[in-house]
Design a protein around this motif. Structure first.
Motif, PDB file in Angstrom:
ATOM      1  N   SER A  83       0.845  -1.194   0.000  1.00 29.01           N
ATOM      2  CA  SER A  83       0.000   0.000   0.000  1.00 29.01           C
ATOM      3  C   SER A  83       0.882   1.246   0.000  1.00 29.01           C
ATOM      4  O   SER A  83       2.005   1.231   0.524  1.00 29.01           O
ATOM      5  CB  SER A  83      -0.914   0.029   1.238  1.00 29.01           C
ATOM      6  N   ARG A  84       0.368   2.300  -0.594  1.00 24.78           N
ATOM      7  CA  ARG A  84       1.126   3.551  -0.647  1.00 24.78           C
ATOM      8  C   ARG A  84       1.375   4.100   0.754  1.00 24.78           C
ATOM      9  O   ARG A  84       2.412   4.719   1.005  1.00 24.78           O
ATOM     10  CB  ARG A  84       0.369   4.578  -1.503  1.00 24.78           C
ATOM     11  N   GLU A  85       0.426   3.868   1.645  1.00 27.95           N
ATOM     12  CA  GLU A  85       0.583   4.367   3.018  1.00 27.95           C
ATOM     13  C   GLU A  85       1.776   3.707   3.708  1.00 27.95           C
ATOM     14  O   GLU A  85       2.595   4.367   4.354  1.00 27.95           O
ATOM     15  CB  GLU A  85      -0.692   4.109   3.829  1.00 27.95           C
ATOM     16  N   THR A 104       5.053   4.943   2.073  1.00 27.62           N
ATOM     17  CA  THR A 104       5.376   6.311   2.482  1.00 27.62           C
ATOM     18  C   THR A 104       5.900   6.330   3.914  1.00 27.62           C
ATOM     19  O   THR A 104       6.864   7.045   4.229  1.00 27.62           O
ATOM     20  CB  THR A 104       4.135   7.217   2.361  1.00 27.62           C
ATOM     21  N   GLY A 106       7.745   0.846  -2.271  1.00 24.49           N
ATOM     22  CA  GLY A 106       6.695   0.909  -3.274  1.00 24.49           C
ATOM     23  C   GLY A 106       6.958   0.320  -4.638  1.00 24.49           C
ATOM     24  O   GLY A 106       6.134   0.503  -5.542  1.00 24.49           O
ATOM     25  N   ILE A 108       4.198  -1.613  -5.991  1.00 24.41           N
ATOM     26  CA  ILE A 108       2.957  -0.839  -6.127  1.00 24.41           C
ATOM     27  C   ILE A 108       2.958  -0.065  -7.435  1.00 24.41           C
ATOM     28  O   ILE A 108       2.036  -0.166  -8.242  1.00 24.41           O
ATOM     29  CB  ILE A 108       2.796   0.135  -4.939  1.00 24.41           C
ATOM     30  N   ASP A 109       4.029   0.711  -7.633  1.00 22.33           N
ATOM     31  CA  ASP A 109       4.134   1.528  -8.840  1.00 22.33           C
ATOM     32  C   ASP A 109       5.581   1.979  -9.002  1.00 22.33           C
ATOM     33  O   ASP A 109       6.185   2.512  -8.062  1.00 22.33           O
ATOM     34  CB  ASP A 109       3.216   2.747  -8.743  1.00 22.33           C
ATOM     35  N   PHE A 140       6.206   5.740  -8.473  1.00 23.87           N
ATOM     36  CA  PHE A 140       6.003   6.068  -7.061  1.00 23.87           C
ATOM     37  C   PHE A 140       7.249   5.699  -6.249  1.00 23.87           C
ATOM     38  O   PHE A 140       7.732   6.488  -5.418  1.00 23.87           O
ATOM     39  CB  PHE A 140       4.778   5.313  -6.543  1.00 23.87           C
ATOM     40  N   SER A 141       7.789   4.519  -6.496  1.00 23.58           N
ATOM     41  CA  SER A 141       8.992   4.104  -5.762  1.00 23.58           C
ATOM     42  C   SER A 141      10.190   4.965  -6.144  1.00 23.58           C
ATOM     43  O   SER A 141      11.035   5.276  -5.300  1.00 23.58           O
ATOM     44  CB  SER A 141       9.297   2.622  -6.007  1.00 23.58           C
ATOM     45  N   ASN A 187      10.012   8.128  -4.211  1.00 25.55           N
ATOM     46  CA  ASN A 187      10.396   7.905  -2.817  1.00 25.55           C
ATOM     47  C   ASN A 187      11.908   7.793  -2.647  1.00 25.55           C
ATOM     48  O   ASN A 187      12.490   8.373  -1.727  1.00 25.55           O
ATOM     49  CB  ASN A 187       9.719   6.640  -2.278  1.00 25.55           C
TER      50      ASN A 187
END
Length: 302
Positions: A67-69, A72, A102, A105-106, A109-110, A113
């Protein structure tokens, strides 16, 4: 041995057991291999290592992040650890798994980060190592490394000797700081060497290629035969000690770690910490039967 290894690798991927492990704390012998569950306890271990002229590469443990949460939160934990390295003035850098922030996930996105993490580390001149995970994540990790290094030269990664493609990857990364390892995941024969002898031979071959090159190299092994071969090769080829280092895992062959540092070799200990210790611990048990004995002795002594 093969059955035991497969068993513990399968256990490392069990999300239900991983969730339960967070409630147990560092029981089941993991305290011998994991330097605490929080920054304060980990920093005590790092300072003790530094007192023996041993550096640390810190891994804020975390897997099964979907999950993104969670990703993060892991990113923030890593940045907090970087800040703690600076605040405590310790000799240490960071090792990071992209799946923790991440990658599953994506991709973009990673990448965002890890860019934030690399920027935080660059501010304090702290090196960031992208840990190499299983083969399914290898190319994505190298792609992110390439993208990152356009802006952040303080980033490197890991090459696993049991993969057929590793020598070519080594050539492509001849100007990048790398950690060389044998490899700790179970991969199919199509992509990886399977016998210990073949892996050891390729590991030494890759080490020698790197030592004759121009970039800094971390040689991560507990194998005294490999270490002795490296020491001999370095002496025969007049390779300066500031061009490479030895690395071992926290809690393993501690006397040898001290001896190598005392002999004047650069040495770094891989220091994992955090509540999400379970999968890491299971992979360590998978690698060597002796690790199971170490864990059992720890449980009995509590």
């Amino acid at each position: 041995m093969g059955v035991t290894r497969d068993f513990f690798i399968a256990m490392s991927k069990n999300q239900l057991l991983n969730s339960g492990a967070k409630k147990w704390g560092l029981k089941l012998g993991a305290s011998k291999m994991v330097a605490g569950t929080d920054i304060d306890s980990m920093m005590k271990s790092v300072k003790e290592l530094n007192s023996m002229k041993i550096s640390a590469t810190i891994d804020n443990l975390g897997e099964f992040v979907y999950s993104r949460e969670e990703a993060t939160a892991a990113k923030e934990d890593i940045i907090n650890t970087i800040e703690a390295i600076q605040e405590h003035g310790v000799d240490a850098h960071m090792s990071i798994k992209l799946t923790q922030i991440g990658l599953d996930i994506d991709y973009d996105f990673s990448l965002e980060n890890i860019r934030e993490i690399a920027a935080a580390a660059e501010k304090y001149d702290i090196f960031i190592n992208l840990d190499m995970e299983d083969y399914a994540h290898l190319q994505q990790t190298l792609d992110i490394l390439t993208a990152l290094r356009k802006d952040y030269p303080n980033v490197g990664t890991v090459i696993q000797a049991y993969l057929y493609r590793s020598e070519k990857d080594l050539e492509r990364l001849d100007d990048v700081r790398l950690r060389l390892v044998k490899g700790a995941y179970k991969e199919i024969p199509d992509v990886s060497l399977q016998s210990k002898q073949d892996i050891d031979e390729n590991f030494l071959k890759l080490i020698k290629i790197r030592l004759l090159g121009k970039a800094f190299t971390s040689i991560a092994t507990h194998d005294h035969n490999i270490i002795n071969e490296v020491k001999k090769f370095v002496e025969e080829n007049n390779i300066p000690h500031d061009r490479f280092e030895f690395q071992m895992l926290y809690g393993f062959r501690t006397e040898m770690q001290k001896e190598l540092a005392a002999e004047g070799y650069a040495f770094t200990t891989y220091v994992p910490y955090g509540k999400d210790w379970y999968a890491y611990f299971m992979r360590r048990l998978a690698e060597r039967p002796q690790n199971i004995n170490l864990a059992l002795r720890s449980m009995v002594s509590k």
